[in-house]
Scaffold this motif. Structure first.
Motif, PDB file in Angstrom:
ATOM      1  N   GLY A 298      48.326  50.500  44.615  1.00 30.67           N
ATOM      2  CA  GLY A 298      49.771  50.363  44.751  1.00 30.67           C
ATOM      3  C   GLY A 298      50.187  48.932  44.993  1.00 30.67           C
ATOM      4  N   ALA A 299      50.945  48.708  46.054  1.00 25.12           N
ATOM      5  CA  ALA A 299      51.397  47.358  46.384  1.00 25.12           C
ATOM      6  C   ALA A 299      50.329  46.558  47.108  1.00 25.12           C
ATOM      7  CB  ALA A 299      52.654  47.436  47.245  1.00 25.12           C
ATOM      8  N   THR A 300      49.202  47.215  47.460  1.00 24.40           N
ATOM      9  CA  THR A 300      48.145  46.537  48.211  1.00 24.40           C
ATOM     10  C   THR A 300      47.381  45.544  47.347  1.00 24.40           C
ATOM     11  OG1 THR A 300      47.862  48.516  49.547  1.00 24.40           O
ATOM     12  CG2 THR A 300      46.071  46.913  49.601  1.00 24.40           C
ATOM     13  N   GLY A 301      47.216  45.850  46.064  1.00 26.49           N
ATOM     14  CA  GLY A 301      46.439  44.989  45.189  1.00 26.49           C
ATOM     15  C   GLY A 301      46.539  45.450  43.753  1.00 26.49           C
TER      16      GLY A 301
ATOM     17  N   ALA B 296      24.136  29.392  38.256  1.00 26.13           N
ATOM     18  CA  ALA B 296      25.473  29.287  37.653  1.00 26.13           C
ATOM     19  C   ALA B 296      26.483  30.153  38.397  1.00 26.13           C
ATOM     20  CB  ALA B 296      25.424  29.678  36.182  1.00 26.13           C
ATOM     21  N   TYR B 297      26.069  31.344  38.811  1.00 26.20           N
ATOM     22  CA  TYR B 297      27.004  32.265  39.456  1.00 26.20           C
ATOM     23  C   TYR B 297      27.292  31.888  40.905  1.00 26.20           C
ATOM     24  CZ  TYR B 297      27.514  35.564  35.643  1.00 26.20           C
ATOM     25  OH  TYR B 297      27.855  36.146  34.442  1.00 26.20           O
ATOM     26  N   ARG B 298      26.488  30.997  41.474  1.00 28.47           N
ATOM     27  CA  ARG B 298      26.715  30.588  42.862  1.00 28.47           C
ATOM     28  C   ARG B 298      27.320  29.190  42.966  1.00 28.47           C
ATOM     29  NH1 ARG B 298      21.552  33.705  45.730  1.00 28.47           N
ATOM     30  NH2 ARG B 298      22.633  35.717  45.733  1.00 28.47           N
ATOM     31  N   ARG B 299      27.677  28.625  41.828  1.00 30.83           N
ATOM     32  CA  ARG B 299      28.371  27.339  41.810  1.00 30.83           C
ATOM     33  C   ARG B 299      29.871  27.622  41.824  1.00 30.83           C
ATOM     34  NH1 ARG B 299      26.714  25.589  37.022  1.00 30.83           N
ATOM     35  NH2 ARG B 299      24.635  25.329  37.930  1.00 30.83           N
ATOM     36  N   PRO B 300      30.624  27.185  42.858  1.00 33.81           N
ATOM     37  CA  PRO B 300      32.048  27.539  42.975  1.00 33.81           C
ATOM     38  C   PRO B 300      32.861  27.146  41.752  1.00 33.81           C
ATOM     39  CG  PRO B 300      31.254  26.575  45.015  1.00 33.81           C
ATOM     40  CD  PRO B 300      30.165  26.378  44.001  1.00 33.81           C
ATOM     41  N   ARG B 301      33.740  28.063  41.348  1.00 35.90           N
ATOM     42  CA  ARG B 301      34.625  27.856  40.204  1.00 35.90           C
ATOM     43  C   ARG B 301      36.074  28.011  40.653  1.00 35.90           C
ATOM     44  NH1 ARG B 301      31.657  28.323  35.324  1.00 35.90           N
ATOM     45  NH2 ARG B 301      29.457  27.977  35.890  1.00 35.90           N
ATOM     46  N   PRO B 302      37.011  27.378  39.947  1.00 30.16           N
ATOM     47  CA  PRO B 302      38.428  27.557  40.292  1.00 30.16           C
ATOM     48  C   PRO B 302      38.901  28.973  39.969  1.00 30.16           C
ATOM     49  CG  PRO B 302      38.199  26.256  38.292  1.00 30.16           C
ATOM     50  CD  PRO B 302      36.824  26.414  38.843  1.00 30.16           C
ATOM     51  N   ARG B 303      39.942  29.399  40.636  1.00 28.47           N
ATOM     52  CA  ARG B 303      40.527  30.714  40.381  1.00 28.47           C
ATOM     53  C   ARG B 303      41.165  30.734  38.995  1.00 28.47           C
ATOM     54  NH1 ARG B 303      42.398  34.988  43.711  1.00 28.47           N
ATOM     55  NH2 ARG B 303      43.998  36.282  42.692  1.00 28.47           N
ATOM     56  N   PRO B 304      40.803  31.694  38.128  1.00 28.10           N
ATOM     57  CA  PRO B 304      41.409  31.768  36.793  1.00 28.10           C
ATOM     58  C   PRO B 304      42.924  31.923  36.878  1.00 28.10           C
ATOM     59  CG  PRO B 304      39.456  33.156  36.916  1.00 28.10           C
ATOM     60  CD  PRO B 304      39.746  32.706  38.316  1.00 28.10           C
ATOM     61  N   SER B 305      43.625  31.233  35.993  1.00 27.87           N
ATOM     62  CA  SER B 305      45.089  31.207  36.065  1.00 27.87           C
ATOM     63  C   SER B 305      45.719  32.560  35.757  1.00 27.87           C
ATOM     64  CB  SER B 305      45.638  30.158  35.092  1.00 27.87           C
ATOM     65  OG  SER B 305      45.229  30.449  33.760  1.00 27.87           O
ATOM     66  N   ASP B 306      45.021  33.427  34.993  1.00 25.21           N
ATOM     67  CA  ASP B 306      45.600  34.729  34.643  1.00 25.21           C
ATOM     68  C   ASP B 306      45.158  35.840  35.586  1.00 25.21           C
ATOM     69  OD1 ASP B 306      42.990  34.752  33.805  1.00 25.21           O
ATOM     70  OD2 ASP B 306      43.389  35.689  31.863  1.00 25.21           O
ATOM     71  N   LEU B 307      44.441  35.502  36.647  1.00 30.18           N
ATOM     72  CA  LEU B 307      44.105  36.505  37.647  1.00 30.18           C
ATOM     73  C   LEU B 307      45.344  36.745  38.505  1.00 30.18           C
ATOM     74  CD1 LEU B 307      41.480  38.037  38.265  1.00 30.18           C
ATOM     75  CD2 LEU B 307      41.015  36.360  40.065  1.00 30.18           C
TER      76      LEU B 307
ATOM     77  N   ALA C  68      48.132  37.323  41.304  1.00 36.02           N
ATOM     78  CA  ALA C  68      48.215  36.889  42.697  1.00 36.02           C
ATOM     79  C   ALA C  68      47.974  38.079  43.619  1.00 36.02           C
ATOM     80  CB  ALA C  68      49.587  36.274  42.961  1.00 36.02           C
ATOM     81  N   GLY C  69      47.468  37.794  44.793  1.00 34.77           N
ATOM     82  CA  GLY C  69      47.224  38.853  45.757  1.00 34.77           C
ATOM     83  C   GLY C  69      45.840  39.453  45.588  1.00 34.77           C
ATOM     84  N   PRO C  70      45.514  40.471  46.385  1.00 32.36           N
ATOM     85  CA  PRO C  70      44.189  41.089  46.337  1.00 32.36           C
ATOM     86  C   PRO C  70      43.883  41.699  44.966  1.00 32.36           C
ATOM     87  CG  PRO C  70      45.353  41.739  48.329  1.00 32.36           C
ATOM     88  CD  PRO C  70      46.358  41.051  47.453  1.00 32.36           C
ATOM     89  N   VAL C  71      42.643  41.548  44.544  1.00 34.93           N
ATOM     90  CA  VAL C  71      42.221  42.020  43.224  1.00 34.93           C
ATOM     91  C   VAL C  71      40.940  42.846  43.347  1.00 34.93           C
ATOM     92  CG1 VAL C  71      41.251  41.287  41.006  1.00 34.93           C
ATOM     93  CG2 VAL C  71      43.290  40.153  41.906  1.00 34.93           C
ATOM     94  N   ALA C  72      40.956  44.042  42.765  1.00 29.89           N
ATOM     95  CA  ALA C  72      39.744  44.837  42.558  1.00 29.89           C
ATOM     96  C   ALA C  72      39.379  44.673  41.088  1.00 29.89           C
ATOM     97  CB  ALA C  72      39.996  46.308  42.893  1.00 29.89           C
ATOM     98  N   LEU C  73      38.197  44.129  40.809  1.00 29.24           N
ATOM     99  CA  LEU C  73      37.883  43.694  39.446  1.00 29.24           C
ATOM    100  C   LEU C  73      36.659  44.393  38.887  1.00 29.24           C
ATOM    101  CD1 LEU C  73      38.282  40.239  37.946  1.00 29.24           C
ATOM    102  CD2 LEU C  73      35.994  41.242  37.776  1.00 29.24           C
ATOM    103  N   TYR C  74      36.778  44.787  37.619  1.00 30.75           N
ATOM    104  CA  TYR C  74      35.650  45.323  36.853  1.00 30.75           C
ATOM    105  C   TYR C  74      35.304  44.333  35.758  1.00 30.75           C
ATOM    106  CZ  TYR C  74      32.988  48.091  33.502  1.00 30.75           C
ATOM    107  OH  TYR C  74      32.011  48.535  32.652  1.00 30.75           O
ATOM    108  N   LEU C  75      34.018  44.016  35.623  1.00 32.99           N
ATOM    109  CA  LEU C  75      33.550  43.150  34.549  1.00 32.99           C
ATOM    110  C   LEU C  75      32.619  43.931  33.642  1.00 32.99           C
ATOM    111  CD1 LEU C  75      33.194  40.326  33.221  1.00 32.99           C
ATOM    112  CD2 LEU C  75      31.242  40.000  34.761  1.00 32.99           C
TER     113      LEU C  75
END
Length: 379
Positions: free
Chosen positions: A232-235, A191-202, A204-211
């Motif tokens: 900062g402005a990087t992500g 399931a985790y290796r099946r490509p998914r669309p980018r979530p609309s509320d993510l 724009a630009g580079p994202v550092a994400l915690y789940l």
């Protein structure tokens, strides 16, 4: 083994955790199995004292979409604090036993994840398994709560015929008291290796994400704030999961530029991970977090994204060139440095990762052994 009562530390909801994955795997493997999943008790009195809208118990209901007719849940109610009702735990145990009887369960096996359910093991006499996923004796809790937890765990170590732990550190700590079985966490790899669309509320630009659950027991709020400012402005630092922080901490994080998106369904979180530029683990490092086997380790590895983590159990122990261990001021700098150098999914998502099906088979073996010990015909 056809009847199982699971006393869980978490509700059965759209944010799946260890118990849900294992129970679903057991139901898929055994078409005769029936499960009553016991959610943490509702506590309306405590809700009122905490100025929250009181929540009440929920009767038996079928859990949809897993195993039709074979998986039910119930949420009992603790009506009064223990200091006012010394029989509160006994009343909870009796209500769970009544729910099992209504489902026609006469001799179920009992899987306890919540040490507070030790009175259920005592009262019911059901053959019991204690599944230890957190060392609550190492958590920052009031003395009275720690004393009660210690007493409950001692009871379970005495009564349980099998004890399962999820991490090597728990195996070391609890194995000093009695034999234990190590069954770590995992991930649904396909399931985790099946490509998914980018979530609309993510953003724009580079994202550092915690789940994961955003809780002061685990999250280092200072580190998150520093990381968000370093980007900062990087992500943008984005946290996806149930938010259990206090209002002041939430305001601090939002003021630093971090985004707290709240919980997402188990099938939705995959898209957030796949489309992150770097995945982060800004965890506190202490005796409590050292007892954990973070499910996010397996989720992060499944999608193959670069990872920056504090030196917490699991992440610091694995050999993976995609994982950078950093702490203190070095953490924020490592995250900021990782963002522009990342590649896109599915690059890197091809390494070996443990699957929940493997863990469900291991838990099934423990439960089968528990059932055979109860069945005179098997001896």
């Amino acid at each position: 083994m056809t009847e199982l009562v699971v006393a869980s530390l978490e509700r059965w909801d759209d944010v799946w955790r260890r118990n849900q994955h294992l129970v679903a795997g057991l139901l898929a493997a055994d078409p005769e199995l029936r499960v009553l999943f016991v959610e943490p008790p509702a506590d309306p009195t405590h809700d009122l004292l905490s100025r929250r809208r009181p929540r009440f118990g929920r009767g038996i209901r079928e859990v949809a979409g897993v195993a039709p007719g074979r998986l039910h849940s119930v949420r009992p109610v603790k009506w009064l604090p223990r200091r006012l009702d010394r029989r509160a735990d006994d009343r909870l145990a009796r209500s769970i036993m009544r729910a099992a009887r209504r489902l026609g369960m006469r001799h179920p096996l009992l899987w306890i994840n919540d040490p507070g359910m030790a009175p259920l093991a005592e009262r019911s006499g059901w053959p019991s398994l204690y599944d230890v996923t957190d060392d609550w004796l190492a958590a920052d809790r009031p003395a009275a709560e720690l004393q009660r937890t210690a007493a409950n765990e001692a009871t379970l170590f005495r009564l349980a015929r099998e004890v399962v732990v999820c991490s090597p550190e728990l195996a070391r700590r609890k194995g000093e008291q009695r034999p234990v079985v190590l069954i770590p966490n995992a991930v649904d790899v396909d399931a985790y290796r099946r490509p998914r669309p980018r979530p609309s509320d993510l953003p724009a630009g580079p994202v550092a994400l915690y789940l994961g659950t955003v809780h002061a027991d685990r999250i280092d709020v200072d580190l998150c704030e520093a990381t968000a400012r370093a980007l900062g402005a990087t992500g943008r630092l984005v946290l996806v999961g149930p938010n259990l922080l206090g209002a002041d901490d939430v305001r601090r994080l939002e003021a630093s530029g971090a985004r707290l998106l709240g919980p997402r369904r188990r099938d939705e979180v995959i898209g957030y991970l796949q489309h992150a530029d770097v995945l982060v683990v800004p965890h506190v490092v202490d005796a409590f977090t050292d007892s954990l086997d973070p499910i996010k380790l397996y989720e992060y590895q499944a999608v193959g994204r670069p990872v920056v983590s504090t030196p917490v159990a699991g992440f610091r122990d694995v050999v993976d060139p995609r994982i950078t261990i950093a702490d203190g001021a070095g953490f924020a700098a490592a995250v900021a440095a990782a963002v522009p150098a990342t590649t896109t999914f599915p690059a890197g998502a091809d390494g070996p990762v443990a699957d929940w099906a493997e863990r469900a088979r291991a838990m099934g073996e423990v439960l089968a052994r528990l059932g055979r010990a109860e069945d005179p015909a098997a001896t």
